[in-house]
Enzyme design. Structure first.
Site, PDB file in Angstrom:
ATOM      1  N   ASP A  62      41.801 -61.070  21.390  1.00 41.22           N
ATOM      2  CA  ASP A  62      40.872 -61.922  20.660  1.00 41.22           C
ATOM      3  C   ASP A  62      39.660 -62.214  21.539  1.00 41.22           C
ATOM      4  O   ASP A  62      39.637 -61.843  22.715  1.00 41.22           O
ATOM      5  CB  ASP A  62      41.545 -63.218  20.182  1.00 41.22           C
ATOM      6  CG  ASP A  62      42.345 -63.895  21.289  1.00 41.22           C
ATOM      7  OD1 ASP A  62      43.317 -64.558  20.976  1.00 41.22           O
ATOM      8  OD2 ASP A  62      41.978 -63.763  22.481  1.00 41.22           O
ATOM      9  N   ASP A  64      36.999 -65.310  22.665  1.00 42.21           N
ATOM     10  CA  ASP A  64      36.709 -66.737  22.704  1.00 42.21           C
ATOM     11  C   ASP A  64      35.285 -66.963  23.194  1.00 42.21           C
ATOM     12  O   ASP A  64      34.770 -66.212  24.035  1.00 42.21           O
ATOM     13  CB  ASP A  64      37.689 -67.465  23.619  1.00 42.21           C
ATOM     14  CG  ASP A  64      39.124 -67.360  23.112  1.00 42.21           C
ATOM     15  OD1 ASP A  64      39.309 -67.343  21.886  1.00 42.21           O
ATOM     16  OD2 ASP A  64      40.051 -67.279  23.949  1.00 42.21           O
ATOM     17  N   ASP A 144      41.529 -72.113  34.760  1.00 46.08           N
ATOM     18  CA  ASP A 144      42.696 -71.982  35.621  1.00 46.08           C
ATOM     19  C   ASP A 144      42.509 -70.938  36.725  1.00 46.08           C
ATOM     20  O   ASP A 144      42.431 -71.271  37.902  1.00 46.08           O
ATOM     21  CB  ASP A 144      43.948 -71.705  34.788  1.00 46.08           C
ATOM     22  CG  ASP A 144      43.814 -70.482  33.883  1.00 46.08           C
ATOM     23  OD1 ASP A 144      42.732 -69.867  33.860  1.00 46.08           O
ATOM     24  OD2 ASP A 144      44.809 -70.141  33.206  1.00 46.08           O
TER      25      ASP A 144
END
Length: 445
Positions: A62, A64, A144
Protein backbone atom coordinates in the site's frame (compact mmCIF):
# COMPACT_ATOMS: atom_id res chain seq x y z
CA UNK A 1 15.40 15.41 21.62
CA UNK A 2 13.55 18.71 21.78
CA UNK A 3 11.63 20.52 19.06
CA UNK A 4 14.44 23.04 18.74
CA UNK A 5 16.97 20.25 18.25
CA UNK A 6 14.75 18.58 15.69
CA UNK A 7 14.46 21.79 13.73
CA UNK A 8 18.26 22.00 13.50
CA UNK A 9 18.66 18.73 11.61
CA UNK A 10 19.72 19.07 7.99
CA UNK A 11 18.19 16.30 5.89
CA UNK A 12 19.92 14.50 3.09
CA UNK A 13 18.11 15.31 -0.17
CA UNK A 14 18.45 12.54 -2.74
CA UNK A 15 17.55 13.91 -6.20
CA UNK A 16 15.50 12.00 -8.73
CA UNK A 17 18.47 10.73 -10.71
CA UNK A 18 20.06 9.18 -7.60
CA UNK A 19 17.24 6.97 -6.31
CA UNK A 20 15.14 4.14 -7.76
CA UNK A 21 11.59 5.49 -7.24
CA UNK A 22 9.48 6.34 -10.28
CA UNK A 23 5.96 7.73 -10.40
CA UNK A 24 5.04 4.87 -12.73
CA UNK A 25 5.47 2.51 -9.74
CA UNK A 26 3.10 4.48 -7.51
CA UNK A 27 -0.64 3.85 -7.37
CA UNK A 28 -2.63 6.32 -9.48
CA UNK A 29 -4.86 7.01 -6.48
CA UNK A 30 -1.86 7.78 -4.30
CA UNK A 31 -0.57 10.17 -6.96
CA UNK A 32 -3.98 11.85 -7.07
CA UNK A 33 -3.82 12.42 -3.31
CA UNK A 34 -0.26 13.71 -3.47
CA UNK A 35 -0.94 16.13 -6.32
CA UNK A 36 -4.20 17.44 -4.89
CA UNK A 37 -2.49 18.20 -1.58
CA UNK A 38 0.43 19.85 -3.39
CA UNK A 39 -1.84 21.95 -5.62
CA UNK A 40 -3.76 23.11 -2.55
CA UNK A 41 -0.52 24.49 -1.10
CA UNK A 42 0.29 21.69 1.34
CA UNK A 43 3.42 19.59 1.63
CA UNK A 44 2.79 16.11 0.21
CA UNK A 45 5.07 13.10 0.64
CA UNK A 46 4.91 9.38 0.05
CA UNK A 47 6.31 7.88 3.23
CA UNK A 48 7.09 4.72 5.16
CA UNK A 49 6.87 1.23 3.71
CA UNK A 50 6.03 2.44 0.19
CA UNK A 51 9.26 4.42 -0.11
CA UNK A 52 11.26 1.68 1.58
CA UNK A 53 9.96 -1.10 -0.67
CA UNK A 54 10.27 0.88 -3.91
CA UNK A 55 13.85 1.77 -2.97
CA UNK A 56 14.56 -1.95 -2.57
CA UNK A 57 12.92 -2.86 -5.88
CA UNK A 58 9.92 -4.45 -4.12
CA UNK A 59 6.23 -3.98 -4.84
CA UNK A 60 4.57 -2.13 -1.94
CA UNK A 61 1.36 -3.49 -0.46
CA UNK A 62 0.00 0.00 0.00
CA UNK A 63 0.95 3.66 -0.21
CA UNK A 64 0.83 6.04 2.74
CA UNK A 65 1.00 9.83 2.55
CA UNK A 66 2.32 12.39 5.05
CA UNK A 67 1.42 16.06 4.93
CA UNK A 68 1.28 19.30 6.92
CA UNK A 69 -2.47 19.48 6.25
CA UNK A 70 -4.57 18.63 9.29
CA UNK A 71 -7.05 15.73 9.09
CA UNK A 72 -9.93 18.21 8.74
CA UNK A 73 -8.11 20.02 5.92
CA UNK A 74 -7.53 16.71 4.15
CA UNK A 75 -11.20 15.84 4.51
CA UNK A 76 -12.16 19.18 2.96
CA UNK A 77 -10.17 18.26 -0.17
CA UNK A 78 -11.65 14.78 -0.67
CA UNK A 79 -15.35 13.96 -0.56
CA UNK A 80 -14.40 10.27 -0.34
CA UNK A 81 -12.40 10.82 2.87
CA UNK A 82 -13.15 9.46 6.33
CA UNK A 83 -11.39 10.43 9.55
CA UNK A 84 -10.57 7.48 11.79
CA UNK A 85 -8.73 6.66 15.00
CA UNK A 86 -8.70 7.94 18.55
CA UNK A 87 -5.11 7.22 19.50
CA UNK A 88 -3.79 8.56 16.20
CA UNK A 89 -6.15 10.67 14.10
CA UNK A 90 -5.85 9.73 10.42
CA UNK A 91 -7.55 10.47 7.12
CA UNK A 92 -8.49 7.57 4.85
CA UNK A 93 -9.24 8.46 1.23
CA UNK A 94 -11.37 5.70 -0.32
CA UNK A 95 -11.52 4.52 -3.92
CA UNK A 96 -13.39 1.23 -3.95
CA UNK A 97 -11.14 -1.40 -2.33
CA UNK A 98 -8.11 0.93 -2.34
CA UNK A 99 -7.51 3.20 0.62
CA UNK A 100 -4.80 5.84 0.77
CA UNK A 101 -3.90 6.66 4.36
CA UNK A 102 -3.00 10.31 4.95
CA UNK A 103 -1.31 11.30 8.21
CA UNK A 104 -0.48 14.78 9.46
CA UNK A 105 3.11 15.43 10.58
CA UNK A 106 3.31 14.79 14.32
CA UNK A 107 5.26 16.81 16.87
CA UNK A 108 8.28 15.30 18.58
CA UNK A 109 7.96 16.56 22.15
CA UNK A 110 4.95 17.22 24.41
CA UNK A 111 3.51 20.73 24.73
CA UNK A 112 4.36 22.99 27.70
CA UNK A 113 2.65 22.08 30.96
CA UNK A 114 0.41 25.17 30.78
CA UNK A 115 -0.78 24.37 27.24
CA UNK A 116 -4.23 22.81 27.52
CA UNK A 117 -4.77 22.56 23.78
CA UNK A 118 -2.75 19.38 23.27
CA UNK A 119 -4.04 15.90 22.71
CA UNK A 120 -1.26 13.61 23.92
CA UNK A 121 -1.47 11.07 26.73
CA UNK A 122 1.69 9.31 27.94
CA UNK A 123 1.59 6.83 30.82
CA UNK A 124 4.79 5.23 32.21
CA UNK A 125 6.56 6.19 28.99
CA UNK A 126 3.96 4.54 26.74
CA UNK A 127 2.12 6.75 24.26
CA UNK A 128 -1.60 6.15 24.69
CA UNK A 129 -2.83 8.97 22.47
CA UNK A 130 -1.02 11.47 20.27
CA UNK A 131 -2.65 14.03 18.02
CA UNK A 132 -0.25 16.96 18.34
CA UNK A 133 0.95 18.12 14.95
CA UNK A 134 4.39 19.42 14.00
CA UNK A 135 6.93 19.67 11.20
CA UNK A 136 8.31 17.11 8.78
CA UNK A 137 11.58 17.10 10.76
CA UNK A 138 9.75 16.16 13.95
CA UNK A 139 7.59 13.64 12.14
CA UNK A 140 10.67 11.88 10.75
CA UNK A 141 12.21 11.52 14.19
CA UNK A 142 8.93 10.22 15.61
CA UNK A 143 8.99 7.23 13.27
CA UNK A 144 10.26 3.88 14.42
CA UNK A 145 13.05 2.68 12.13
CA UNK A 146 15.34 4.75 9.95
CA UNK A 147 14.31 2.83 6.82
CA UNK A 148 10.69 3.85 7.47
CA UNK A 149 11.56 7.54 7.77
CA UNK A 150 12.18 8.26 4.09
CA UNK A 151 9.93 10.80 2.35
CA UNK A 152 9.32 10.96 -1.40
CA UNK A 153 8.54 14.59 -2.22
CA UNK A 154 6.02 14.91 -5.05
CA UNK A 155 7.07 18.54 -5.57
CA UNK A 156 10.49 17.67 -7.03
CA UNK A 157 10.56 13.82 -6.95
CA UNK A 158 13.43 13.76 -4.43
CA UNK A 159 13.75 11.52 -1.39
CA UNK A 160 14.18 13.35 1.91
CA UNK A 161 16.19 11.46 4.54
CA UNK A 162 16.43 12.83 8.12
CA UNK A 163 17.69 9.67 9.88
CA UNK A 164 20.21 7.94 7.62
CA UNK A 165 17.60 5.52 6.37
CA UNK A 166 18.97 5.25 2.84
CA UNK A 167 22.39 4.19 4.13
CA UNK A 168 20.74 1.58 6.35
CA UNK A 169 18.73 0.29 3.38
CA UNK A 170 21.91 -0.13 1.39
CA UNK A 171 23.64 -1.85 4.33
CA UNK A 172 20.70 -4.20 5.04
CA UNK A 173 20.50 -2.86 8.60
CA UNK A 174 17.42 -2.32 10.77
CA UNK A 175 18.01 0.52 13.24
CA UNK A 176 15.66 2.36 15.59
CA UNK A 177 15.59 6.15 15.60
CA UNK A 178 16.57 7.50 19.03
CA UNK A 179 17.20 5.63 22.28
CA UNK A 180 15.93 2.06 21.77
CA UNK A 181 14.89 1.65 25.41
CA UNK A 182 12.80 4.83 25.26
CA UNK A 183 11.26 3.89 21.91
CA UNK A 184 10.32 0.38 23.10
CA UNK A 185 8.75 1.81 26.23
CA UNK A 186 6.71 4.22 24.09
CA UNK A 187 5.34 1.26 22.16
CA UNK A 188 6.51 -2.27 23.12
CA UNK A 189 5.11 -3.68 19.87
CA UNK A 190 8.14 -2.12 18.16
CA UNK A 191 10.13 -5.10 19.45
CA UNK A 192 7.89 -7.41 17.41
CA UNK A 193 8.15 -5.11 14.42
CA UNK A 194 11.93 -5.21 14.59
CA UNK A 195 11.81 -8.99 14.22
CA UNK A 196 9.13 -8.83 11.51
CA UNK A 197 10.91 -6.27 9.33
CA UNK A 198 14.27 -8.03 9.69
CA UNK A 199 12.71 -11.33 8.57
CA UNK A 200 10.68 -9.72 5.78
CA UNK A 201 13.59 -7.80 4.30
CA UNK A 202 16.40 -10.20 5.16
CA UNK A 203 18.06 -7.45 7.22
CA UNK A 204 20.25 -7.63 10.31
CA UNK A 205 18.96 -5.93 13.45
CA UNK A 206 21.45 -3.29 14.60
CA UNK A 207 23.21 -4.33 17.82
CA UNK A 208 21.99 -1.29 19.74
CA UNK A 209 18.43 -1.92 18.56
CA UNK A 210 18.53 -5.61 19.50
CA UNK A 211 20.29 -5.37 22.89
CA UNK A 212 17.37 -4.11 25.06
CA UNK A 213 14.78 -6.50 23.63
CA UNK A 214 15.23 -9.54 25.93
CA UNK A 215 15.17 -7.42 29.10
CA UNK A 216 12.21 -5.31 27.95
CA UNK A 217 10.14 -8.08 26.37
CA UNK A 218 7.86 -8.28 29.41
CA UNK A 219 6.39 -4.90 28.40
CA UNK A 220 4.32 -6.86 25.90
CA UNK A 221 2.20 -7.98 28.87
CA UNK A 222 0.75 -4.45 28.87
CA UNK A 223 -0.42 -4.64 25.25
CA UNK A 224 -4.13 -5.46 24.69
CA UNK A 225 -4.59 -9.11 23.59
CA UNK A 226 -6.60 -8.00 20.54
CA UNK A 227 -3.71 -5.90 19.30
CA UNK A 228 -1.26 -8.76 19.82
CA UNK A 229 -3.49 -11.01 17.72
CA UNK A 230 -3.09 -8.61 14.79
CA UNK A 231 0.67 -8.52 15.31
CA UNK A 232 0.89 -12.33 15.39
CA UNK A 233 -0.88 -12.50 12.03
CA UNK A 234 1.63 -10.03 10.58
CA UNK A 235 4.51 -12.01 12.05
CA UNK A 236 3.51 -15.47 10.87
CA UNK A 237 1.40 -14.97 7.75
CA UNK A 238 3.72 -12.92 5.58
CA UNK A 239 5.75 -15.76 4.09
CA UNK A 240 8.75 -15.66 6.47
CA UNK A 241 7.22 -17.51 9.40
CA UNK A 242 10.13 -19.89 10.03
CA UNK A 243 12.72 -17.13 10.23
CA UNK A 244 10.35 -15.03 12.33
CA UNK A 245 9.74 -17.87 14.81
CA UNK A 246 13.47 -18.46 15.24
CA UNK A 247 14.11 -14.74 15.81
CA UNK A 248 11.26 -14.42 18.32
CA UNK A 249 12.73 -17.30 20.33
CA UNK A 250 16.24 -15.86 20.02
CA UNK A 251 15.21 -12.46 21.39
CA UNK A 252 12.97 -13.83 24.17
CA UNK A 253 9.72 -12.56 22.63
CA UNK A 254 7.87 -15.77 21.79
CA UNK A 255 7.15 -16.49 25.45
CA UNK A 256 5.11 -13.28 25.70
CA UNK A 257 2.96 -14.36 22.77
CA UNK A 258 2.58 -18.09 23.49
CA UNK A 259 3.80 -18.60 27.08
CA UNK A 260 2.62 -22.19 27.62
CA UNK A 261 3.93 -23.34 24.25
CA UNK A 262 7.26 -21.63 24.88
CA UNK A 263 7.63 -23.50 28.19
CA UNK A 264 6.86 -26.77 26.42
CA UNK A 265 9.47 -26.00 23.77
CA UNK A 266 12.08 -25.35 26.49
CA UNK A 267 11.38 -28.87 27.83
CA UNK A 268 11.47 -30.46 24.35
CA UNK A 269 14.51 -32.73 24.78
CA UNK A 270 14.31 -34.37 21.37
CA UNK A 271 13.28 -31.30 19.38
CA UNK A 272 10.05 -32.87 18.12
CA UNK A 273 7.86 -29.92 19.10
CA UNK A 274 10.25 -27.44 17.51
CA UNK A 275 10.23 -29.56 14.35
CA UNK A 276 6.42 -29.69 14.37
CA UNK A 277 6.05 -25.92 14.58
CA UNK A 278 8.77 -25.40 11.97
CA UNK A 279 6.98 -27.77 9.57
CA UNK A 280 3.67 -25.97 10.15
CA UNK A 281 5.29 -22.60 9.49
CA UNK A 282 7.05 -23.95 6.39
CA UNK A 283 3.68 -25.11 5.07
CA UNK A 284 2.12 -21.70 5.74
CA UNK A 285 5.08 -19.89 4.18
CA UNK A 286 4.85 -22.05 1.08
CA UNK A 287 1.16 -21.36 0.63
CA UNK A 288 1.62 -17.62 1.16
CA UNK A 289 4.47 -17.44 -1.32
CA UNK A 290 2.46 -19.45 -3.85
CA UNK A 291 -0.45 -17.03 -3.31
CA UNK A 292 -2.67 -19.83 -2.04
CA UNK A 293 -5.25 -19.26 0.71
CA UNK A 294 -4.16 -19.62 4.33
CA UNK A 295 -6.15 -19.54 7.54
CA UNK A 296 -5.05 -18.34 10.97
CA UNK A 297 -6.99 -21.23 12.52
CA UNK A 298 -4.53 -23.85 11.29
CA UNK A 299 -1.53 -21.73 12.25
CA UNK A 300 -2.79 -21.06 15.78
CA UNK A 301 -3.75 -24.71 16.17
CA UNK A 302 -0.13 -25.65 15.46
CA UNK A 303 1.39 -22.97 17.69
CA UNK A 304 -0.77 -24.06 20.64
CA UNK A 305 -0.37 -27.81 20.16
CA UNK A 306 2.72 -27.99 22.44
CA UNK A 307 0.69 -26.32 25.22
CA UNK A 308 -2.00 -28.99 24.89
CA UNK A 309 0.44 -31.89 24.83
CA UNK A 310 2.20 -30.56 27.94
CA UNK A 311 -0.95 -31.30 29.96
CA UNK A 312 -1.31 -34.90 28.75
CA UNK A 313 0.42 -37.93 30.31
CA UNK A 314 3.92 -38.25 28.91
CA UNK A 315 3.50 -35.03 26.96
CA UNK A 316 2.01 -36.91 24.01
CA UNK A 317 -1.39 -37.71 22.52
CA UNK A 318 -1.48 -41.45 23.10
CA UNK A 319 -3.91 -43.84 21.37
CA UNK A 320 -7.02 -44.31 23.46
CA UNK A 321 -6.54 -41.03 25.32
CA UNK A 322 -9.30 -40.25 27.79
CA UNK A 323 -11.67 -37.97 25.86
CA UNK A 324 -12.58 -35.86 28.87
CA UNK A 325 -8.93 -35.34 29.80
CA UNK A 326 -8.10 -34.34 26.24
CA UNK A 327 -10.97 -31.87 26.01
CA UNK A 328 -10.00 -30.38 29.36
CA UNK A 329 -6.41 -29.93 28.13
CA UNK A 330 -7.69 -28.17 25.01
CA UNK A 331 -9.97 -25.87 26.99
CA UNK A 332 -7.33 -24.91 29.54
CA UNK A 333 -4.67 -24.24 26.89
CA UNK A 334 -7.04 -22.08 24.88
CA UNK A 335 -8.30 -20.12 27.88
CA UNK A 336 -4.76 -19.38 29.04
CA UNK A 337 -3.79 -18.26 25.55
CA UNK A 338 -6.74 -15.90 25.21
CA UNK A 339 -5.46 -13.92 28.19
CA UNK A 340 -2.29 -13.19 26.22
CA UNK A 341 -3.37 -13.07 22.58
CA UNK A 342 -7.05 -12.74 21.72
CA UNK A 343 -8.23 -15.27 19.14
CA UNK A 344 -11.63 -14.52 17.58
CA UNK A 345 -14.27 -17.25 17.83
CA UNK A 346 -14.34 -17.61 14.06
CA UNK A 347 -10.82 -19.04 14.35
CA UNK A 348 -11.05 -20.66 17.79
CA UNK A 349 -13.88 -22.98 16.76
CA UNK A 350 -12.04 -24.45 13.72
CA UNK A 351 -8.96 -24.86 15.91
CA UNK A 352 -10.97 -26.94 18.38
CA UNK A 353 -12.29 -29.07 15.54
CA UNK A 354 -8.79 -29.69 14.15
CA UNK A 355 -7.63 -30.79 17.59
CA UNK A 356 -10.75 -32.86 18.32
CA UNK A 357 -10.27 -34.91 15.15
CA UNK A 358 -6.71 -35.95 15.99
CA UNK A 359 -7.64 -38.86 18.32
CA UNK A 360 -10.07 -40.15 15.69
CA UNK A 361 -7.18 -40.83 13.29
CA UNK A 362 -5.91 -43.58 15.60
CA UNK A 363 -8.37 -46.14 14.22
CA UNK A 364 -7.37 -47.57 10.82
CA UNK A 365 -10.85 -48.61 9.81
CA UNK A 366 -12.10 -47.93 6.30
CA UNK A 367 -15.66 -47.57 7.59
CA UNK A 368 -14.64 -44.95 10.16
CA UNK A 369 -12.28 -43.31 7.68
CA UNK A 370 -15.12 -42.82 5.24
CA UNK A 371 -17.18 -41.20 8.00
CA UNK A 372 -14.25 -38.98 8.94
CA UNK A 373 -13.89 -37.84 5.32
CA UNK A 374 -17.32 -36.24 5.53
CA UNK A 375 -16.28 -33.90 8.34
CA UNK A 376 -15.95 -30.31 7.01
CA UNK A 377 -12.65 -29.90 8.85
CA UNK A 378 -11.15 -33.18 7.62
CA UNK A 379 -8.63 -31.68 5.18
CA UNK A 380 -7.11 -29.32 7.78
CA UNK A 381 -7.08 -32.05 10.46
CA UNK A 382 -5.47 -34.51 8.02
CA UNK A 383 -2.73 -31.99 7.13
CA UNK A 384 -2.22 -31.48 10.86
CA UNK A 385 -1.79 -35.25 11.31
CA UNK A 386 0.83 -35.39 8.56
CA UNK A 387 2.82 -32.63 10.27
CA UNK A 388 2.68 -34.58 13.52
CA UNK A 389 4.03 -37.59 11.65
CA UNK A 390 6.88 -35.61 10.10
CA UNK A 391 7.89 -34.37 13.55
CA UNK A 392 7.75 -37.80 15.19
CA UNK A 393 4.81 -36.87 17.40
CA UNK A 394 2.69 -39.73 16.07
CA UNK A 395 3.43 -43.22 14.76
CA UNK A 396 4.74 -42.69 11.24
CA UNK A 397 2.95 -45.84 10.05
CA UNK A 398 -0.36 -44.26 11.10
CA UNK A 399 0.34 -41.11 9.11
CA UNK A 400 1.45 -43.20 6.12
CA UNK A 401 -1.73 -45.31 6.28
CA UNK A 402 -3.92 -42.22 6.19
CA UNK A 403 -1.85 -40.68 3.43
CA UNK A 404 -2.16 -43.80 1.28
CA UNK A 405 -5.86 -44.21 2.01
CA UNK A 406 -6.62 -40.56 1.32
CA UNK A 407 -4.71 -40.64 -1.95
CA UNK A 408 -6.46 -43.78 -3.19
CA UNK A 409 -9.96 -43.27 -1.83
CA UNK A 410 -12.67 -41.84 -4.07
CA UNK A 411 -14.37 -40.49 -0.96
CA UNK A 412 -11.53 -38.12 -0.09
CA UNK A 413 -12.21 -34.42 -0.64
CA UNK A 414 -10.11 -32.74 -3.34
CA UNK A 415 -7.20 -30.52 -2.28
CA UNK A 416 -7.81 -26.79 -2.03
CA UNK A 417 -7.07 -25.23 -5.45
CA UNK A 418 -4.61 -22.32 -5.72
CA UNK A 419 -6.13 -18.86 -5.67
CA UNK A 420 -4.64 -15.89 -7.46
CA UNK A 421 -4.14 -12.75 -5.42
CA UNK A 422 -6.07 -9.79 -6.77
CA UNK A 423 -3.87 -6.99 -8.04
CA UNK A 424 -4.23 -3.42 -6.95
CA UNK A 425 -4.43 -1.59 -3.65
CA UNK A 426 -4.89 -3.52 -0.44
CA UNK A 427 -7.96 -2.71 1.60
CA UNK A 428 -7.13 -1.91 5.18
CA UNK A 429 -9.17 -3.74 7.75
CA UNK A 430 -9.84 -2.90 11.35
CA UNK A 431 -7.38 -4.31 13.84
CA UNK A 432 -9.93 -5.41 16.39
CA UNK A 433 -8.21 -3.34 19.05
CA UNK A 434 -10.68 -0.49 19.14
CA UNK A 435 -8.51 1.78 17.02
CA UNK A 436 -5.65 1.73 19.52
CA UNK A 437 -2.91 0.31 17.31
CA UNK A 438 -0.38 2.78 15.88
CA UNK A 439 -0.94 3.51 12.19
CA UNK A 440 1.54 2.88 9.42
CA UNK A 441 2.51 6.57 9.43
CA UNK A 442 4.27 6.09 12.75
CA UNK A 443 5.75 2.66 12.27
CA UNK A 444 6.32 2.22 8.60
CA UNK A 445 3.76 -0.30 7.40
Amino acid sequence: MTEAQAGGIEPTIIPRDQHAISRSQISERALTVLYRLKNAGYGAYLVGGGVRDLSLGREPKDFDVATDATPDEVKALFRNCRLIGRRFRLAHVHWGPEIIEVATFRALSPPPADDDGGDRVVEDGMILRDNIYGTIEEDALRRDFTINALYYNIADFSVVDYAGGMADLQAGRLRLIGDPAVRYREDPVRMLRAVRFAAKLGFTIDAGTAEPIPRMADLLDDIPPARLFDEVLKLFMAGQGVETFEALRQHGLFRYLFPASDTALDDDEHGQLITFIARALESTDRRVNEERPVTPAFLFAALLWPAILAQLPGGRLQPGVDRELFEQSVTEALERQLRQVAIPKRFAMPMREIWALQPRFDTRSEKKAKRLFSHPRFRAAYDFLLLRGEAGLVDRELADWWQQYTTSSADAPPPTPPRRRRRGGRRRRGNGAGGDAPPADVDGG
